[in-house]
Enzyme design. Structure first.
Site, PDB file in Angstrom:
ATOM      1  N   CYS A  59      98.033  65.265  38.527  1.00  0.00           N
ATOM      2  CA  CYS A  59      98.715  65.690  37.305  1.00  0.00           C
ATOM      3  C   CYS A  59      97.821  66.560  36.423  1.00  0.00           C
ATOM      4  O   CYS A  59      98.317  67.334  35.607  1.00  0.00           O
ATOM      5  CB  CYS A  59      99.218  64.480  36.522  1.00  0.00           C
ATOM      6  SG  CYS A  59      97.922  63.335  36.007  1.00  0.00           S
ATOM      7  N   GLU A 126      88.064  57.061  34.504  1.00  0.00           N
ATOM      8  CA  GLU A 126      89.218  56.497  35.223  1.00  0.00           C
ATOM      9  C   GLU A 126      88.939  56.545  36.721  1.00  0.00           C
ATOM     10  O   GLU A 126      88.318  57.467  37.223  1.00  0.00           O
ATOM     11  CB  GLU A 126      90.505  57.248  34.860  1.00  0.00           C
ATOM     12  CG  GLU A 126      90.488  58.751  35.120  1.00  0.00           C
ATOM     13  CD  GLU A 126      91.075  59.105  36.462  1.00  0.00           C
ATOM     14  OE1 GLU A 126      91.563  58.190  37.147  1.00  0.00           O
ATOM     15  OE2 GLU A 126      91.032  60.284  36.834  1.00  0.00           O
ATOM     16  N   THR A 127      89.393  55.528  37.419  1.00  0.00           N
ATOM     17  CA  THR A 127      89.044  55.389  38.838  1.00  0.00           C
ATOM     18  C   THR A 127      90.113  55.930  39.783  1.00  0.00           C
ATOM     19  O   THR A 127      89.884  56.009  40.987  1.00  0.00           O
ATOM     20  CB  THR A 127      88.797  53.907  39.174  1.00  0.00           C
ATOM     21  OG1 THR A 127      89.965  53.145  38.817  1.00  0.00           O
ATOM     22  CG2 THR A 127      87.607  53.363  38.401  1.00  0.00           C
ATOM     23  N   GLN A 132      92.603  59.361  44.833  1.00  0.00           N
ATOM     24  CA  GLN A 132      93.358  60.590  45.099  1.00  0.00           C
ATOM     25  C   GLN A 132      92.559  61.538  45.992  1.00  0.00           C
ATOM     26  O   GLN A 132      93.118  62.192  46.879  1.00  0.00           O
ATOM     27  CB  GLN A 132      93.714  61.272  43.772  1.00  0.00           C
ATOM     28  CG  GLN A 132      94.754  60.501  42.970  1.00  0.00           C
ATOM     29  CD  GLN A 132      94.876  60.991  41.535  1.00  0.00           C
ATOM     30  OE1 GLN A 132      93.918  61.495  40.944  1.00  0.00           O
ATOM     31  NE2 GLN A 132      96.058  60.833  40.960  1.00  0.00           N
ATOM     32  N   GLY A 203     110.132  55.061  38.870  1.00  0.00           N
ATOM     33  CA  GLY A 203     109.140  55.391  39.894  1.00  0.00           C
ATOM     34  C   GLY A 203     108.373  54.158  40.333  1.00  0.00           C
ATOM     35  O   GLY A 203     108.290  53.164  39.598  1.00  0.00           O
ATOM     36  N   GLY A 205     105.334  54.798  42.470  1.00  0.00           N
ATOM     37  CA  GLY A 205     104.129  55.337  43.084  1.00  0.00           C
ATOM     38  C   GLY A 205     102.891  54.757  42.426  1.00  0.00           C
ATOM     39  O   GLY A 205     102.970  53.811  41.625  1.00  0.00           O
ATOM     40  N   ALA A 208     102.939  54.909  38.510  1.00  0.00           N
ATOM     41  CA  ALA A 208     103.949  53.986  37.983  1.00  0.00           C
ATOM     42  C   ALA A 208     103.502  52.535  38.125  1.00  0.00           C
ATOM     43  O   ALA A 208     103.691  51.716  37.211  1.00  0.00           O
ATOM     44  CB  ALA A 208     105.279  54.206  38.703  1.00  0.00           C
TER      45      ALA A 208
END
Length: 449
Positions: A59, A126-127, A132, A203, A205, A208
């Site tokens: 994102c 943030e992990t 990703q 959502g 995923g 979510a």
């Protein structure tokens, strides 16, 4: 004749929340494995100087990581990739040029390590980004768009990220886009004096699921709208309070969209899930969080709906960045050191095969001469085993100092020249020695934490 360097030429192109608007990032986003494979194949077809390639699409960023063939011009590769992106995404090259950040060699490695360690994230520490990157690497590897070069790079990047987390505590607060959104929702809940502590999440995923877990942690009741009931059942098994979460098919969205004051949306859909035609007037104000890129919620036409996008959360993140400045400084020191260690490691990988080849060449030569001596009966057959041991010890002694010197010089810039000269002198490139056993050196445990 000039000796060719065997060190990989790394190259990155990055479009991030720092340089590109949400509207433009939406156009670049790839949320389908089919689309991603087609895009990588286009690069492979039209950029012959790119050896390996992978894409990270989240994102907050769209990035291309590549290794280039020896002698490839980085600006030419940049222009070729921008042209492909412009054609593929129906954007102008000039618009992309204004937003792109290109890195090569050490700066490219440093950039990848920083991204993987969450130092370049909107929410520092943030992990989610590490996972990703693992997924992006795994896809490119399994589809054969990357192999040794990017495997080496990502292998070290994951180790660097783990080191940053363990030594700085930068991720201890567990802050992420999802947690920032839920924190803001909680502030709204208290200010608005909302009666029922409940929320609607569209959502199921990764993003979510994180939102749902944060909401449950704050004692919210959550209704999930999704397409896969089996996935919901598996997810519920992970929860400490499964009774506070329920599921409905997303086809029932119209029945629930006007019933909740708090809504979170995070799907991989390239189109709007929530549309204005679904909306009705309500007596209460509504607060919606669109955490998807491309966005899932059409800009509301009703006055009492307040919509937050990923970029709208940035001011709420600044406090997090300031609070973590000391950890961030230490983390960058770790990344800088890791970048140096990576190149030392790469150079040592180039030296190890040469050392093994030298030893194998000595063993083969000794064995060949021993067999000649036995055939001509210069030595009795019963002495063969003892003579083999003597010869083995002799060439080990002979190669001891060269081995130490090679390993020592592996960390120096002249390593490539030295290794090239030894290969040329001993004709090692044409030897029959098999290097298959060295492939394990390039294995990347992308599924490990």
């Amino acid at each position: 004749m000039e000796l060719e360097t065997h060190l990989s030429k790394y190259f990155t192109l990055a479009f991030t929340h720092k340089s590109m608007s949400l509207e433009m990032r939406e156009k670049l986003a790839i949320n389908s494995s089919t689309t991603l494979k087609e895009f990588l194949q286009t690069i492979k077809t039209h950029c012959p100087n790119i050896k390996e390639c992978m894409v990270l699409s989240t994102c907050n960023r769209f990035e291309i990581y590549a290794s280039l063939k020896h002698g490839a011009n980085t600006n030419e590769q940049k222009n070729a990739l921008l042209k492909i992106l412009a054609q593929n995404k129906k954007m102008s090259v000039s618009d992309l040029e204004k937003c792109v950040l290109m890195n090569t060699d050490e700066s490219a490695v440093h950039h990848v390590f920083s991204v993987c360690s969450s130092l370049d994230s909107l929410v520092v520490g943030e992990t989610q980004i590490t996972g990703q990157m693992k997924n992006a690497y795994k896809f490119a590897f399994e589809e054969k768009f990357c192999s040794k070069d990017l495997t080496r790079l990502l292998h070290f990047a994951f180790k660097c990220a783990a080191k940053v987390r363990n030594l700085t505590g930068i991720s201890k607060q567990g802050v992420s886009i999802s947690s920032v959104a839920v924190k803001e929702a909680l502030n709204i809940f208290e200010k608005e004096r909302i009666k029922d502590k409940k929320a609607l999440v569209i959502g199921l995923g990764e993003m979510a699921q994180l939102v749902i877990k944060h909401l449950l942690n704050k004692q919210f009741e959550v209704l999930i709208l999704g397409r896969n009931a089996a996935k919901f059942e598996d997810f519920v098994k992970e929860l400490e309070e499964p009774k506070k979460v329920s599921f409905q098919n997303i086809e029932n969205l119209n029945a629930y969209i006007n019933e909740y004051e708090l809504l979170f949306c995070a799907t991989s859909s390239p189109h709007f899930i929530v549309q204005n035609r679904m909306l009705k007037e309500t007596i209460f104000r509504r607060f919606w969080f669109d955490l998807a890129v491309p966005r899932n919620i059409e800009k509301p036409v009703l006055d009492n709906i307040f919509l937050y996008s990923v970029d709208d959360l940035e001011p709420m993140v600044r406090e997090n960045v300031e609070n973590r400045q000391e950890s961030r400084t230490k983390a960058y020191e770790i990344v800088g050191l890791a970048t140096m260690e990576f190149y030392q490691w790469i150079q040592s990988l180039e030296v190890e095969p040469v050392i093994k080849d030298l030893r194998e060449l000595a063993r083969i030569s000794a064995q060949k001469e021993l067999q000649k001596a036995l055939k001509k009966r210069y030595v009795p057959k019963e002495y063969e085993s003892n003579i083999e041991k003597i010869l083995h010890n002799a060439f080990n002694t002979f190669l001891h100092h060269p081995t130490i010197a090679l390993k020592k010089n592996a960390q120096k810039e002249e390593s490539d020249v030295l290794v090239g000269a030894i290969k040329n002198l001993f004709n090692l490139d044409k030897s029959t020695t098999c290097h298959a056993q060295n492939l394990n050196l390039y294995k990347c445990e992308y599924y490990e934490e």
